[in-house]
Motif scaffolding. Structure first.
Motif, PDB file in Angstrom:
ATOM      1  N   ALA A  23       1.069  -1.584   0.377  1.00  0.00           N
ATOM      2  CA  ALA A  23       0.096   0.025  -0.227  1.00  0.00           C
ATOM      3  C   ALA A  23       1.040   1.075  -0.486  1.00  0.00           C
ATOM      4  O   ALA A  23       1.842   1.271   0.207  1.00  0.00           O
ATOM      5  CB  ALA A  23      -0.578   0.513   1.054  1.00  0.00           C
ATOM      6  N   VAL A  24       0.138   2.200  -0.167  1.00  0.00           N
ATOM      7  CA  VAL A  24       0.605   3.500  -0.328  1.00  0.00           C
ATOM      8  C   VAL A  24      -0.047   4.799   0.488  1.00  0.00           C
ATOM      9  O   VAL A  24      -1.418   4.250   0.357  1.00  0.00           O
ATOM     10  CB  VAL A  24       1.074   4.388  -2.078  1.00  0.00           C
ATOM     11  CG1 VAL A  24       1.671   3.336  -2.981  1.00  0.00           C
ATOM     12  CG2 VAL A  24       0.022   4.807  -2.784  1.00  0.00           C
ATOM     13  N   THR A  25       1.050   5.435   0.856  1.00  0.00           N
ATOM     14  CA  THR A  25       0.008   6.532   1.704  1.00  0.00           C
ATOM     15  C   THR A  25       0.761   7.510   1.763  1.00  0.00           C
ATOM     16  O   THR A  25       1.622   7.687   1.335  1.00  0.00           O
ATOM     17  CB  THR A  25       0.600   6.851   3.120  1.00  0.00           C
ATOM     18  OG1 THR A  25      -0.242   5.550   4.108  1.00  0.00           O
ATOM     19  CG2 THR A  25      -0.482   8.131   4.011  1.00  0.00           C
ATOM     20  N   ALA A  26      -0.120   8.654   0.402  1.00  0.00           N
ATOM     21  CA  ALA A  26       0.671  10.178   0.479  1.00  0.00           C
ATOM     22  C   ALA A  26       0.424  11.127   0.233  1.00  0.00           C
ATOM     23  O   ALA A  26      -0.949  11.365   0.857  1.00  0.00           O
ATOM     24  CB  ALA A  26      -0.338  10.249  -1.262  1.00  0.00           C
ATOM     25  N   VAL A  27       1.646  11.690   1.287  1.00  0.00           N
ATOM     26  CA  VAL A  27       1.311  12.910   1.890  1.00  0.00           C
ATOM     27  C   VAL A  27       1.731  14.508   1.127  1.00  0.00           C
ATOM     28  O   VAL A  27       2.613  14.312   1.213  1.00  0.00           O
ATOM     29  CB  VAL A  27       1.991  12.949   3.726  1.00  0.00           C
ATOM     30  CG1 VAL A  27       2.162  14.348   4.350  1.00  0.00           C
ATOM     31  CG2 VAL A  27       1.737  12.004   3.780  1.00  0.00           C
ATOM     32  N   VAL A  28       0.071  14.482   0.905  1.00  0.00           N
ATOM     33  CA  VAL A  28       0.901  15.973  -0.305  1.00  0.00           C
ATOM     34  C   VAL A  28       0.867  17.529   0.101  1.00  0.00           C
ATOM     35  O   VAL A  28       0.161  17.973   1.354  1.00  0.00           O
ATOM     36  CB  VAL A  28      -0.412  16.274  -1.180  1.00  0.00           C
ATOM     37  CG1 VAL A  28      -0.543  17.777  -2.273  1.00  0.00           C
ATOM     38  CG2 VAL A  28      -0.906  14.659  -1.947  1.00  0.00           C
ATOM     39  N   LEU A  29       1.803  18.104  -0.023  1.00  0.00           N
ATOM     40  CA  LEU A  29       2.448  19.091   1.376  1.00  0.00           C
ATOM     41  C   LEU A  29       1.875  20.385   0.180  1.00  0.00           C
ATOM     42  O   LEU A  29       2.924  20.632  -1.103  1.00  0.00           O
ATOM     43  CB  LEU A  29       3.225  18.984   1.819  1.00  0.00           C
ATOM     44  CG  LEU A  29       4.074  17.992   2.824  1.00  0.00           C
ATOM     45  CD1 LEU A  29       4.830  17.923   3.516  1.00  0.00           C
ATOM     46  CD2 LEU A  29       3.009  17.771   3.779  1.00  0.00           C
ATOM     47  N   ARG A  30       1.377  21.240   0.454  1.00  0.00           N
ATOM     48  CA  ARG A  30       2.085  22.843   0.136  1.00  0.00           C
ATOM     49  C   ARG A  30       2.722  23.806   0.685  1.00  0.00           C
ATOM     50  O   ARG A  30       2.685  24.053   1.442  1.00  0.00           O
ATOM     51  CB  ARG A  30       0.773  23.613  -0.544  1.00  0.00           C
ATOM     52  CG  ARG A  30       0.277  24.496  -0.899  1.00  0.00           C
ATOM     53  CD  ARG A  30      -0.876  24.783  -1.541  1.00  0.00           C
ATOM     54  NE  ARG A  30      -1.992  24.794  -0.746  1.00  0.00           N
ATOM     55  CZ  ARG A  30      -3.149  25.530  -1.467  1.00  0.00           C
ATOM     56  NH1 ARG A  30      -3.428  25.599  -2.500  1.00  0.00           N
ATOM     57  NH2 ARG A  30      -3.991  25.750  -0.245  1.00  0.00           N
TER      58      ARG A  30
END
Length: 166
Positions: free
Chosen positions: A23-30
């Motif tokens: 599985a993947v977790t995608a922590v999208v940061l701005r």
């Protein structure tokens, strides 16, 4: 996306027995605002899960033959309508046994990516979530699981080596 078809096929053969799944977790940061100035507190893109009401980073199961980075990009687009690019692997973890209400048992080997926002306005893009939005990393919403707090912390530690479960 609901449970992938290949897992549904496996379940017909093995029933509720434990599956080990990538599985993947995608922590999208701005990290910069619309005016291109650095934000005092980076923002993280979160979804509110339809199944339990918890807030979480975007996550999902790899499709057969899919690379983890490609899966992270796909999951973000499918769940939020946002385009993001992988920056680095922030952590690799096993968050323990998950038992679903129907009795299915899974253990996920989770590869967490620090992701950089590229474009797009966040929106609920599938039936897995009820809300999507940007949150200051200093003011995260509740409920947010320990697992996702750890993933966000690992992604925020820019440039750090990959964190591993003990």
């Amino acid at each position: 996306m609901p449970t992938p078809e290949y897992i549904q096929d496996l379940r017909r053969d093995i029933g509720h027995k434990e599956l080990l799944l990538p599985a993947v977790t995608a922590v999208v940061l701005r990290r910069v605002g619309e005016d291109a100035a650095p934000l005092a507190d980076p923002e993280v893109l979160l979804v509110r899960r339809a199944d339990n009401g918890d807030w979480s980073a975007t996550s999902g199961i790899l499709e057969p033959g899919e690379s983890p980075a490609t899966a992270a990009v796909r999951e973000v687009a499918e769940e939020t309508g946002v385009s993001a690019r992988p920056v680095r692997v922030a952590s690799v973890a096993d968050h323990g046994l998950v038992v679903y209400p129907n009795g299915d048992r899974c253990r996920f080997t989770d590869i967490c990516f620090e992701m950089e926002y590229v474009s797009g306005a966040p929106r609920v893009a599938d039936d897995e979530s009820t809300q999507v939005g940007w949150f200051s990393t200093s003011e995260l919403p509740e409920p947010l699981t320990r697992q996702h707090r750890q993933s966000i912390a690992a992604a925020l530690d820019a440039g750090a080596p990959t964190a591993f479960d003990p």
